[in-house]
Scaffold this active site. Structure first.
Site, PDB file in Angstrom:
ATOM      1  N   HIS A   1      14.965  87.476  53.445  1.00 28.59           N
ATOM      2  CA  HIS A   1      16.210  87.117  52.755  1.00 28.59           C
ATOM      3  C   HIS A   1      17.137  88.321  52.683  1.00 28.59           C
ATOM      4  O   HIS A   1      16.803  89.325  52.066  1.00 28.59           O
ATOM      5  CB  HIS A   1      15.996  86.542  51.342  1.00 28.59           C
ATOM      6  CG  HIS A   1      17.121  85.607  50.968  1.00 28.59           C
ATOM      7  ND1 HIS A   1      18.345  86.072  50.584  1.00 28.59           N
ATOM      8  CD2 HIS A   1      17.226  84.267  51.001  1.00 28.59           C
ATOM      9  CE1 HIS A   1      19.148  85.041  50.378  1.00 28.59           C
ATOM     10  NE2 HIS A   1      18.497  83.926  50.629  1.00 28.59           N
TER      11      HIS A   1
ATOM     12  N   HIS B   1      15.637  75.598  57.430  1.00 24.38           N
ATOM     13  CA  HIS B   1      15.566  75.091  56.059  1.00 24.38           C
ATOM     14  C   HIS B   1      16.328  73.772  55.998  1.00 24.38           C
ATOM     15  O   HIS B   1      17.542  73.745  56.152  1.00 24.38           O
ATOM     16  CB  HIS B   1      16.197  76.138  55.126  1.00 24.38           C
ATOM     17  CG  HIS B   1      16.161  75.788  53.675  1.00 24.38           C
ATOM     18  ND1 HIS B   1      16.683  76.614  52.708  1.00 24.38           N
ATOM     19  CD2 HIS B   1      15.672  74.720  53.011  1.00 24.38           C
ATOM     20  CE1 HIS B   1      16.508  76.066  51.506  1.00 24.38           C
ATOM     21  NE2 HIS B   1      15.905  74.899  51.667  1.00 24.38           N
TER      22      HIS B   1
ATOM     23  N   ARG C   1      23.238  70.600  54.146  1.00 27.13           N
ATOM     24  CA  ARG C   1      24.502  71.306  54.413  1.00 27.13           C
ATOM     25  C   ARG C   1      24.479  72.045  55.748  1.00 27.13           C
ATOM     26  O   ARG C   1      25.526  72.350  56.303  1.00 27.13           O
ATOM     27  CB  ARG C   1      24.832  72.278  53.280  1.00 27.13           C
ATOM     28  CG  ARG C   1      23.947  73.488  53.209  1.00 27.13           C
ATOM     29  CD  ARG C   1      24.410  74.447  52.152  1.00 27.13           C
ATOM     30  NE  ARG C   1      24.178  73.940  50.813  1.00 27.13           N
ATOM     31  CZ  ARG C   1      24.015  74.740  49.750  1.00 27.13           C
ATOM     32  NH1 ARG C   1      24.105  76.046  49.890  1.00 27.13           N
ATOM     33  NH2 ARG C   1      23.783  74.246  48.559  1.00 27.13           N
TER      34      ARG C   1
ATOM     35  N   ASN D   1      15.752  82.695  61.756  1.00 30.34           N
ATOM     36  CA  ASN D   1      16.250  81.535  61.019  1.00 30.34           C
ATOM     37  C   ASN D   1      17.589  81.097  61.633  1.00 30.34           C
ATOM     38  O   ASN D   1      18.524  81.896  61.722  1.00 30.34           O
ATOM     39  CB  ASN D   1      16.418  81.934  59.539  1.00 30.34           C
ATOM     40  CG  ASN D   1      16.923  80.790  58.684  1.00 30.34           C
ATOM     41  OD1 ASN D   1      17.839  80.082  59.080  1.00 30.34           O
ATOM     42  ND2 ASN D   1      16.362  80.624  57.513  1.00 30.34           N
TER      43      ASN D   1
ATOM     44  N   HIS E   1      22.241  78.970  60.135  1.00 30.92           N
ATOM     45  CA  HIS E   1      23.690  79.169  60.111  1.00 30.92           C
ATOM     46  C   HIS E   1      24.382  78.902  61.444  1.00 30.92           C
ATOM     47  O   HIS E   1      25.607  78.906  61.519  1.00 30.92           O
ATOM     48  CB  HIS E   1      24.016  80.536  59.506  1.00 30.92           C
ATOM     49  CG  HIS E   1      23.538  80.567  58.075  1.00 30.92           C
ATOM     50  ND1 HIS E   1      24.026  79.693  57.128  1.00 30.92           N
ATOM     51  CD2 HIS E   1      22.551  81.270  57.460  1.00 30.92           C
ATOM     52  CE1 HIS E   1      23.377  79.883  55.977  1.00 30.92           C
ATOM     53  NE2 HIS E   1      22.483  80.838  56.162  1.00 30.92           N
TER      54      HIS E   1
ATOM     55  N   ARG F   1      17.786  71.475  53.771  1.00 32.19           N
ATOM     56  CA  ARG F   1      18.144  71.405  52.348  1.00 32.19           C
ATOM     57  C   ARG F   1      18.356  69.958  51.931  1.00 32.19           C
ATOM     58  O   ARG F   1      18.705  69.110  52.753  1.00 32.19           O
ATOM     59  CB  ARG F   1      19.414  72.225  52.083  1.00 32.19           C
ATOM     60  CG  ARG F   1      19.226  73.720  52.309  1.00 32.19           C
ATOM     61  CD  ARG F   1      20.462  74.487  51.862  1.00 32.19           C
ATOM     62  NE  ARG F   1      20.571  74.528  50.428  1.00 32.19           N
ATOM     63  CZ  ARG F   1      20.300  75.590  49.660  1.00 32.19           C
ATOM     64  NH1 ARG F   1      19.917  76.718  50.216  1.00 32.19           N
ATOM     65  NH2 ARG F   1      20.427  75.529  48.367  1.00 32.19           N
TER      66      ARG F   1
ATOM     67  N   GLU G   1      11.223  75.342  56.176  1.00 30.12           N
ATOM     68  CA  GLU G   1      11.479  75.665  54.760  1.00 30.12           C
ATOM     69  C   GLU G   1      11.978  74.432  54.037  1.00 30.12           C
ATOM     70  O   GLU G   1      12.873  73.739  54.537  1.00 30.12           O
ATOM     71  CB  GLU G   1      12.580  76.729  54.664  1.00 30.12           C
ATOM     72  CG  GLU G   1      12.131  78.108  54.955  1.00 30.12           C
ATOM     73  CD  GLU G   1      13.290  79.082  54.760  1.00 30.12           C
ATOM     74  OE1 GLU G   1      14.303  78.729  54.122  1.00 30.12           O
ATOM     75  OE2 GLU G   1      13.188  80.186  55.273  1.00 30.12           O
TER      76      GLU G   1
ATOM     77  N   GLU H   1       5.737  84.540  50.930  1.00 28.94           N
ATOM     78  CA  GLU H   1       6.879  85.258  51.492  1.00 28.94           C
ATOM     79  C   GLU H   1       7.598  85.930  50.337  1.00 28.94           C
ATOM     80  O   GLU H   1       8.018  85.263  49.389  1.00 28.94           O
ATOM     81  CB  GLU H   1       7.813  84.299  52.244  1.00 28.94           C
ATOM     82  CG  GLU H   1       9.013  85.049  52.819  1.00 28.94           C
ATOM     83  CD  GLU H   1       9.746  84.296  53.906  1.00 28.94           C
ATOM     84  OE1 GLU H   1       9.135  83.481  54.618  1.00 28.94           O
ATOM     85  OE2 GLU H   1      10.959  84.547  54.047  1.00 28.94           O
TER      86      GLU H   1
HETATM   87  N1  PXP Z   1      13.142  83.406  54.054  1.00 28.48           N
HETATM   88  C1  PXP Z   1      13.425  82.377  53.223  1.00 28.48           C
HETATM   89  C2  PXP Z   1      12.308  81.758  52.461  1.00 28.48           C
HETATM   90  C3  PXP Z   1      14.744  81.876  53.109  1.00 28.48           C
HETATM   91  O1  PXP Z   1      15.006  80.853  52.270  1.00 28.48           O
HETATM   92  C4  PXP Z   1      15.753  82.448  53.911  1.00 28.48           C
HETATM   93  C5  PXP Z   1      17.141  81.894  53.851  1.00 28.48           C
HETATM   94  O2  PXP Z   1      17.142  80.570  54.264  1.00 28.48           O
HETATM   95  C6  PXP Z   1      15.401  83.498  54.777  1.00 28.48           C
HETATM   96  C7  PXP Z   1      14.103  83.978  54.806  1.00 28.48           C
HETATM   97  C8  PXP Z   1      16.409  84.147  55.663  1.00 28.48           C
HETATM   98  O3  PXP Z   1      17.386  84.765  54.908  1.00 28.48           O
HETATM   99  P1  PXP Z   1      18.687  85.333  55.604  1.00 28.48           P
HETATM  100  O4  PXP Z   1      19.370  84.162  56.244  1.00 28.48           O
HETATM  101  O5  PXP Z   1      19.451  85.931  54.487  1.00 28.48           O
HETATM  102  O6  PXP Z   1      18.242  86.337  56.633  1.00 28.48           O
END
Ligand code: PXP
Length: 250
Positions: free
Chosen positions: A199, A48, A54, A12, A15, A50, A75, A156
């Protein structure tokens, strides 16, 4: 290990965009991070979009669709706007997540059971467009049954509560969460659902989850991007991959 059993890693990159947006400029570029992750062995890229944009932007999604060789797991919240965007891009997978503007990150799983009818209608066009629809939920039988009934192919499982308990040193809570995740992975798999998890996972928490034989994919972002500050993105991903494979083989 056969390809069938291989545990996929979705990286992911949200960030990277968070850091970029802190200054409103063009770097660090999430597309560059995605290509690097791909070369480092990521089996997919997760982003993702959003509602408040952001981190990931509309242009990032467009760019990812153009440059990626591995599948994009898009996402999004179950809104009309996001459905239109997904139908325009037709990413490999769409993961439906709950979203609240005031939250710092996705706090809980989706309440599928309470919104079954609406969600069944919501995901139907996405499935018809060829997207694999994944639903982000807690390790809760009611939610799994509902996700199955609405026609999702993938769930998930939210690993946030397990990771939080680990971080707080609450061993009993951690073990309870882990047991629920283990049991619900097996249950979802027995219904024919493909099981993913994610997550809050990091080097300390990934292995017990990676060891569940029913889990086919982990989506990991925040920790990897943070760790990349210290070791670089490629080594940060390589180490995650190594830990996942070690847990799977052991
Ligand atoms: N899976 C889903 C569905 C999420 O919403 C997120 C966070 O955007 C992640 C995985 C990844 O989480 P993390 O960034 O905490 O590793």
């Amino acid at each position: 290990m056969s390809a069938e059993q291989k545990l996929r890693l979705g990286v992911n990159i949200d960030h990277v965009a968070t850091v970029r947006n802190a200054r409103g400029g063009a770097y660090p570029d999430p597309l560059r991070a995605a290509k690097m992750a791909e070369e480092a062995g990521a089996d997919g890229i997760t982003a993702h979009l959003r509602e408040d944009r952001r981190h990931i932007s509309d242009a990032d999604i467009e760019g990812l669709m153009q440059v990626l060789s591995v599948p994009l797991n898009f996402e999004m919240a179950a809104t009309e706007e996001m459905q239109k965007i997904a139908l325009r891009h037709k990413p490999h997978a769409v993961c439906i997540v709950p979203e609240k503007r005031e939250e710092r990150t996705t706090e809980g799983g989706l309440e599928v059971a309470r919104e079954e009818n609406r969600l069944a209608h919501y995901i139907a066009p996405l499935r018809e467009a060829g997207c694999r629809v994944s639903i982000f939920i807690a390790a809760d039988k009611r939610q799994i049954d509902a996700a199955h009934r609405i026609g999702a192919e993938v769930i998930e499982l939210h690993t946030g509560a397990y990771c939080d308990a680990h971080a707080e040193g609450d061993v009993d809570a951690r073990d309870r969460e882990l047991a629920a995740l283990r049991e619900m992975s097996a249950y979802a798999h027995s219904l024919g659902l493909e099981v993913h998890a994610g997550h809050g996972l990091n080097y300390e928490t990934v292995q017990p989850i990676a060891a569940f034989p029913e889990v086919r994919e982990l989506n990991i972002g925040h920790f990897i991007i943070g760790e990349a500050i210290f070791r670089g993105l490629t080594p940060a991903i390589t180490e995650m991959r190594r830990l996942m494979d070690e847990a799977r083989d052991g």
